[in-house]
Design a protein around this motif. Structure first.
Motif, short mmCIF file in Angstrom:
data_model
loop_
_atom_site.label_atom_id
_atom_site.label_comp_id
_atom_site.label_asym_id
_atom_site.label_seq_id
_atom_site.Cartn_x
_atom_site.Cartn_y
_atom_site.Cartn_z
N ALA A 244 0.83 -1.21 0.00
CA ALA A 244 0.00 0.00 0.00
C ALA A 244 0.86 1.26 0.00
CB ALA A 244 -0.93 -0.02 1.22
N GLY A 245 1.95 1.22 0.75
CA GLY A 245 2.83 2.38 0.80
C GLY A 245 3.42 2.74 -0.55
N GLU A 246 3.73 1.73 -1.35
CA GLU A 246 4.28 1.97 -2.68
C GLU A 246 3.23 2.60 -3.59
OE1 GLU A 246 7.04 1.88 -5.91
OE2 GLU A 246 7.18 1.97 -3.73
N LEU A 247 2.00 2.15 -3.49
CA LEU A 247 0.93 2.73 -4.30
C LEU A 247 0.68 4.18 -3.92
CD1 LEU A 247 -1.58 -0.26 -4.38
CD2 LEU A 247 -0.09 0.53 -6.23
N ARG A 248 0.73 4.48 -2.63
CA ARG A 248 0.55 5.87 -2.20
C ARG A 248 1.69 6.74 -2.71
NH1 ARG A 248 -0.94 3.25 2.78
NH2 ARG A 248 -3.21 3.38 3.12
N ARG A 249 2.91 6.20 -2.68
CA ARG A 249 4.07 6.96 -3.17
C ARG A 249 3.91 7.26 -4.67
NH1 ARG A 249 8.15 6.57 -6.16
NH2 ARG A 249 7.72 4.39 -6.72
N ILE A 250 3.46 6.27 -5.44
CA ILE A 250 3.28 6.44 -6.87
C ILE A 250 2.21 7.50 -7.15
CG2 ILE A 250 2.43 5.30 -8.96
CD1 ILE A 250 3.76 2.72 -7.91
N ALA A 251 1.11 7.44 -6.40
CA ALA A 251 0.02 8.39 -6.60
C ALA A 251 0.47 9.81 -6.29
CB ALA A 251 -1.18 8.00 -5.73
N GLU A 252 1.22 9.98 -5.22
CA GLU A 252 1.67 11.32 -4.83
C GLU A 252 2.69 11.85 -5.83
OE1 GLU A 252 2.10 14.88 -3.31
OE2 GLU A 252 0.55 13.45 -2.73
N ALA A 253 3.58 10.99 -6.32
CA ALA A 253 4.56 11.42 -7.32
C ALA A 253 3.86 11.88 -8.59
CB ALA A 253 5.52 10.28 -7.63
N ALA A 254 2.81 11.17 -8.99
CA ALA A 254 2.06 11.55 -10.19
C ALA A 254 1.37 12.89 -9.99
CB ALA A 254 1.02 10.48 -10.52
N ALA A 255 0.80 13.10 -8.82
CA ALA A 255 0.14 14.38 -8.54
C ALA A 255 1.16 15.52 -8.56
CB ALA A 255 -0.55 14.32 -7.18
N GLY A 256 2.36 15.27 -8.03
CA GLY A 256 3.41 16.28 -8.05
C GLY A 256 3.87 16.60 -9.46
N ALA A 257 3.98 15.55 -10.29
CA ALA A 257 4.38 15.75 -11.69
C ALA A 257 3.35 16.58 -12.45
CB ALA A 257 4.59 14.40 -12.37
N LEU A 258 2.07 16.32 -12.15
CA LEU A 258 1.00 17.07 -12.81
C LEU A 258 1.04 18.54 -12.41
CD1 LEU A 258 -1.48 17.04 -14.64
CD2 LEU A 258 -2.86 16.45 -12.63
N ARG A 259 1.24 18.79 -11.12
CA ARG A 259 1.31 20.18 -10.65
C ARG A 259 2.50 20.91 -11.29
NH1 ARG A 259 -0.14 17.68 -5.64
NH2 ARG A 259 2.08 17.57 -5.06
N SER A 260 3.64 20.22 -11.36
CA SER A 260 4.84 20.84 -11.92
C SER A 260 4.68 21.13 -13.40
CB SER A 260 6.04 19.91 -11.69
OG SER A 260 7.20 20.44 -12.30
N ALA A 261 4.11 20.17 -14.13
CA ALA A 261 3.94 20.36 -15.57
C ALA A 261 2.92 21.46 -15.86
CB ALA A 261 3.49 19.05 -16.21
N ALA A 262 1.89 21.55 -15.04
CA ALA A 262 0.88 22.59 -15.23
C ALA A 262 1.47 23.97 -14.99
CB ALA A 262 -0.31 22.34 -14.30
N ALA A 263 2.39 24.04 -14.04
CA ALA A 263 2.97 25.33 -13.69
C ALA A 263 4.11 25.74 -14.62
CB ALA A 263 3.47 25.30 -12.24
N HIS A 264 4.90 24.76 -15.06
CA HIS A 264 6.13 25.09 -15.80
C HIS A 264 6.16 24.54 -17.22
CE1 HIS A 264 7.57 26.46 -11.92
NE2 HIS A 264 7.37 25.26 -11.41
N GLY A 265 5.14 23.75 -17.59
CA GLY A 265 5.14 23.17 -18.92
C GLY A 265 6.02 21.93 -19.00
N VAL A 266 6.11 21.37 -20.19
CA VAL A 266 6.94 20.19 -20.44
C VAL A 266 8.00 20.56 -21.46
CG1 VAL A 266 6.97 17.81 -21.29
CG2 VAL A 266 5.00 18.64 -19.96
N GLY A 267 9.26 20.46 -21.04
CA GLY A 267 10.34 20.87 -21.94
C GLY A 267 10.26 22.33 -22.33
N GLY A 268 9.72 23.13 -21.40
CA GLY A 268 9.61 24.56 -21.66
C GLY A 268 8.39 24.96 -22.46
#
Length: 228
Positions: A112-136
């Motif tokens: 379960a801990g691994e699944l939570r880690r994966i979910a949180e990493a995905a949410a972080g990636a989405l926030r980062s891409a929304a704010a900064h784009g992908v490859g600029g």
């Protein structure tokens, strides 16, 4: 003179379990529906619903529904909260998705801990891409979300050497985490990966999420399906 017909009751006795399931559903989409399917010989009912990101979720609760019926999740939650035993107005015509086969096979356990880690990493990636784009480059929020959900988060290889690797998409990981199927955040335990025909499932302590295999989601256009 005959009296007026009595409206059927919803039959659910596991009010706390059903309420927890419904409350999360309506948080994602207040207009969604829930399908109630009695479990033969068990005195229980399987609640089914579709999440906005194209994953089916189910939880089995105590009590027997009056039949295979579909109702508004918001209406049913209101009935449970008010201790009203009546079944809400049926919305059977709004259920348009197939269900996975009943028979399935277990493939592997994922902590379960691994699944939570994966979910949180995905949410972080989405926030980062929304704010900064992908490859600029700026990318639309929906495009980002869909690409992320289709990403294969976990690949499981069955013990049987002849078995094909099973791909668990981010859709399933997000479903079991956000529906609370893994239990409290600090709980240990695991989710079981299962396969049923062309479906892959993640079975947590408090519910199950199902989705079509990733390659089928990628090549098949979305369309309405008859109730099965």
């Amino acid at each position: 003179m005959s009296g007026a017909a009595t409206a059927p009751g919803h039959g659910l006795e596991g009010v706390a379990d059903a309420g927890a399931f419904l409350a999360r559903l309506v948080r994602f989409d207040p207009a969604t529906v829930v399908r109630l399917r009695p479990v033969d010989g068990a005195g229980r009912t399987a609640l089914w619903a579709r999440l906005p990101w194209d994953a089916l979720v189910t939880r089995t609760v105590a009590g027997r529904a009056p039949g295979d019926v579909t109702v508004s999740a918001t209406d049913l939650l209101a009935r449970l909260e008010s201790a009203d035993a009546a079944l809400p107005t049926r919305r059977d015509e709004r259920w348009r998705w197939p269900l996975p086969p009943v028979a399935s096979r277990a493939v592997e356990q994922v902590p379960a801990g691994e699944l939570r880690r994966i979910a949180e990493a995905a949410a972080g990636a989405l926030r980062s891409a929304a704010a900064h784009g992908v490859g600029g480059r700026a990318v639309g929020q929906r495009v980002l979300r869909d690409a992320l959900l289709d990403h294969v988060a976990v690949v499981v290889t069955p013990d049987d050497a002849s078995g094909e690797p099973v791909e668990v998409s981010q859709r399933l990981v997000q479903a079991v985490v956000r529906m609370g199927f893994l239990g409290p955040v600090d709980a240990a335990g695991a989710a079981q990966v299962r396969v049923a025909g062309r479906w892959v499932g993640l079975v947590g302590p408090y519910g199950t999420a199902w989705s079509r295999k990733v390659h089928e989601l990628a090549i098949q256009p979305r369309k309405d399906h008859p109730k099965v």
